[in-house]
Design an enzyme around this catalytic site. Structure first.
Site, mmCIF file in Angstrom:
data_model
loop_
_atom_site.group_PDB
_atom_site.id
_atom_site.type_symbol
_atom_site.label_atom_id
_atom_site.label_comp_id
_atom_site.label_asym_id
_atom_site.label_seq_id
_atom_site.Cartn_x
_atom_site.Cartn_y
_atom_site.Cartn_z
ATOM 1 N N PHE A 1 -2.412 2.992 3.264
ATOM 2 C CA PHE A 1 -2.996 4.341 3.204
ATOM 3 C C PHE A 1 -1.993 5.431 2.863
ATOM 4 O O PHE A 1 -2.103 6.556 3.354
ATOM 5 C CB PHE A 1 -3.705 4.692 4.524
ATOM 6 N N HIS A 2 -1.026 5.145 1.968
ATOM 7 C CA HIS A 2 0.018 6.125 1.658
ATOM 8 C C HIS A 2 0.189 6.378 0.159
ATOM 9 O O HIS A 2 1.313 6.434 -0.333
ATOM 10 C CB HIS A 2 1.365 5.653 2.225
ATOM 11 N N PRO A 3 -0.872 6.562 -0.634
ATOM 12 C CA PRO A 3 -0.683 6.789 -2.066
ATOM 13 C C PRO A 3 -0.020 8.136 -2.343
ATOM 14 O O PRO A 3 -0.296 9.139 -1.681
ATOM 15 C CB PRO A 3 -2.113 6.748 -2.626
ATOM 16 N N ASP B 1 2.041 3.273 -3.747
ATOM 17 C CA ASP B 1 1.437 3.162 -2.425
ATOM 18 C C ASP B 1 2.171 2.081 -1.647
ATOM 19 O O ASP B 1 2.767 1.165 -2.241
ATOM 20 C CB ASP B 1 -0.053 2.803 -2.557
ATOM 21 N N HIS B 2 2.150 2.198 -0.340
ATOM 22 C CA HIS B 2 2.671 1.126 0.503
ATOM 23 C C HIS B 2 1.595 0.047 0.656
ATOM 24 O O HIS B 2 0.446 0.361 0.978
ATOM 25 C CB HIS B 2 3.054 1.663 1.879
#
Length: 536
Positions: free
Chosen positions: A474-476, A299-300
């Protein structure tokens, strides 16, 4: 339909999110192909979905959001991190910040090397991106012009944004007309999935016309608990529930999981596909040992730098003055314009902490600032630079918490578990702090850093701030990774290895994380896998 009735189709698409809406629309283009699309949440009728500024109020809305939460994070002072994921038609494309970033061209060349399949190389995925995109004439020439997803630059002028861009240029970042493709350092506006002042989710872009097809059936408020197989390990349908009622849905051609980075591996494990020890621990009969289901979670991770500014030109100022808010509301109703027509970020930048031309960090710039878990605006005029790593080395996992499908799995992204990530993010914070202390920003905005604040100076102090305030961007991705090796969960064509007629097409199959917001790459995956499934 009752519990005894078997609803038959050719394909069942599980998950009506970013990828699922695209898959259902593409598969049902053939009028002879019957498709069922299943979504756990409701239709996308809530007004907050469609008014772009409403995204900040969707991050905690349990009617439209799974509202997941991670396990306590060792490197984040034991904090749990909230993970919003869309639970509505359109999925996370219905609740996200509407920023469209493809990633770096080399991200996809890396995927091609990992999968040993050139169809994932940049030169080949380019056609799928273009098929999605409807950019304007002044956007990057590589962006599509005639797709279904409208991509527009922010049309609201804000002096703070101008000052940020000027400061970034003075800091050595070349100005770009848009920063949709993150293959080089630079600063500029983001393109947003917005048209005529309204969000363009994958549901709006792909289901608006497709939902009228007689061969497409969309079932909302229905949760899939497992995939059904015959004795030859061929997927034949799914078991699902709606309220207290159970359903058996069958298919002739196969099942496609598009339930997302959490939902797809969760359904696999509930269906008996996953790490044997985990399945046995929860009393689930093992159909297939697949040890990497739920692994490779990336994730980011980012942290906010907030500056107070003197001019009362931010959304903080607007939303605490009723007359200004009324003015903006009227402007939006009449012209679909103004601050209410803007999503997650106005502009940003990609830069390197390693003195290279390939970016390692991303900035999202917002002419607003918030506090607390509900994103309440600060009672003063302020702006935010959210800085995050593009390709973190830290990896986590998810695993079953219970055999009960209604129980969320354990989520442990293990943020900052790699020391290089810690050092890189500290360097990134230093660069961004210097950027917004540059003359173009400080002088124009009469600004002063609010967070982390002037008392935070050393690397250790910056890292402590990151540990206490950093959070997901919010990028998993990556929990059902594709690959050419025997440990991969899916093949380069998205087929689950070890069984037949079962595909996955969502962010979970990404073998590595893309360099920037992940919604665009997820949509591209859906276009690519839909071609694989149809044999195109």
């Amino acid at each position: 339909m009752n519990a005894a009735h078997k609803c038959e189709s050719d394909y069942i698409v599980v998950g009506g999110g970013t990828a699922g809406c695209i898959l259902a629309a593409r598969l049902s283009e053939n009028p002879k192909t019957k498709v069922i699309l299943i979504e756990a949440g409701p239709p996308d009728s809530n007004l907050k979905i469609h008014i772009p500024i409403g995204f900040s109020r969707l991050l905690k809305d349990q009617r439209l959001n799974w509202c997941f939460s991670t396990e306590p994070q060792d490197e984040l002072d034991g904090r749990r991190i909230d993970w919003p994921r869309g639970k509505v038609l359109g999925g996370s494309s219905s609740i996200n910040g509407m920023i469209w970033v493809r990633g770096d061209t080399r991200d996809f060349d890396d995927w091609a090397a990992i999968t040993e399949d050139e169809r994932w190389a940049w030169k080949n995925v380019q056609k799928h991106f273009k098929k999605l995109e409807a950019g304007t004439d002044n956007t990057d020439h590589r962006i599509g012009r005639s797709g279904r997803i409208s991509l527009t630059p922010i049309r609201v002028h804000n002096e703070a944004v101008d000052a940020f861009l000027a400061a970034a240029v003075e800091n050595g970042l070349p100005y770009r007309t848009d920063i949709t493709i993150s293959d080089r350092i630079g600063t500029g506006p983001y393109l947003s999935t917005i048209y005529n002042g309204q969000r363009v989710s994958s549901a709006r872009a792909y289901l608006k016309d497709a939902r009228t097809r007689r061969n497409l059936r969309i079932l909302t408020h229905m949760t899939v608990s497992k995939v059904k197989f015959n004795e030859d390990n061929v997927a034949t349908g799914v078991r699902a529930t709606s309220g207290r009622t159970s359903f058996q849905l069958t298919c002739r051609q196969g099942v496609i999981l598009a339930a997302g980075v959490i939902g797809s591996p969760h359904i696999l494990m509930l269906s008996g596909i996953g790490p044997t020890d985990q399945l046995k621990k929860h009393g689930i009969p093992v159909r297939l040992h697949s040890g990497e289901v739920g692994q490779n979670l990336r994730d980011h991770f980012g942290v906010r730098i907030i500056s107070r500014i003197k001019p009362q030109i931010t959304i903080n100022s607007d939303f605490r003055r009723p007359w200004r808010l009324a003015h903006h509301l009227l402007h939006y109703v009449v012209r679909r314009a103004g601050p209410l027509s803007v999503g997650g970020a106005y502009a940003g930048a990609f830069f390197s902490t390693q003195d290279g031309t390939r970016p390692t960090m991303q900035i999202h710039f917002l002419p607003l600032s918030t506090q607390g878990p509900k994103w309440n605006f600060h009672p003063f005029s302020a702006v935010t630079c959210n800085v995050s790593q593009l390709r973190p080395k830290s990896k986590g996992y998810l695993t079953l918490a219970s055999p009960d499908p209604a129980t969320s799995p354990f989520l442990d992204p293990r943020y900052l578990s790699d020391q290089e990530d810690q050092q890189d993010l500290v360097s990134g914070v230093r660069i961004v702090r210097n950027l917004i202390k540059n003359r173009p920003f400080v002088e124009r905005m009469e600004s002063e850093e609010f967070l982390p604040g002037r008392n935070v100076r050393t690397d250790d102090e910056i890292l402590d701030y990151i540990r206490s305030m950093g959070t997901t961007v919010f990028h998993p991705v990556g929990t059902c990774r594709m690959g050419a090796d025997p440990s991969a969960v899916v093949s380069p064509e998205g087929q689950v290895l070890g069984v037949r007629k079962l595909w996955i097409a969502d962010a979970s199959i990404m073998p590595t994380i893309t360099s920037g917001n992940t919604n665009a790459a997820t949509a591209m995956i859906a276009e690519q896998v839909s071609d694989f499934v149809r044999g195109i």
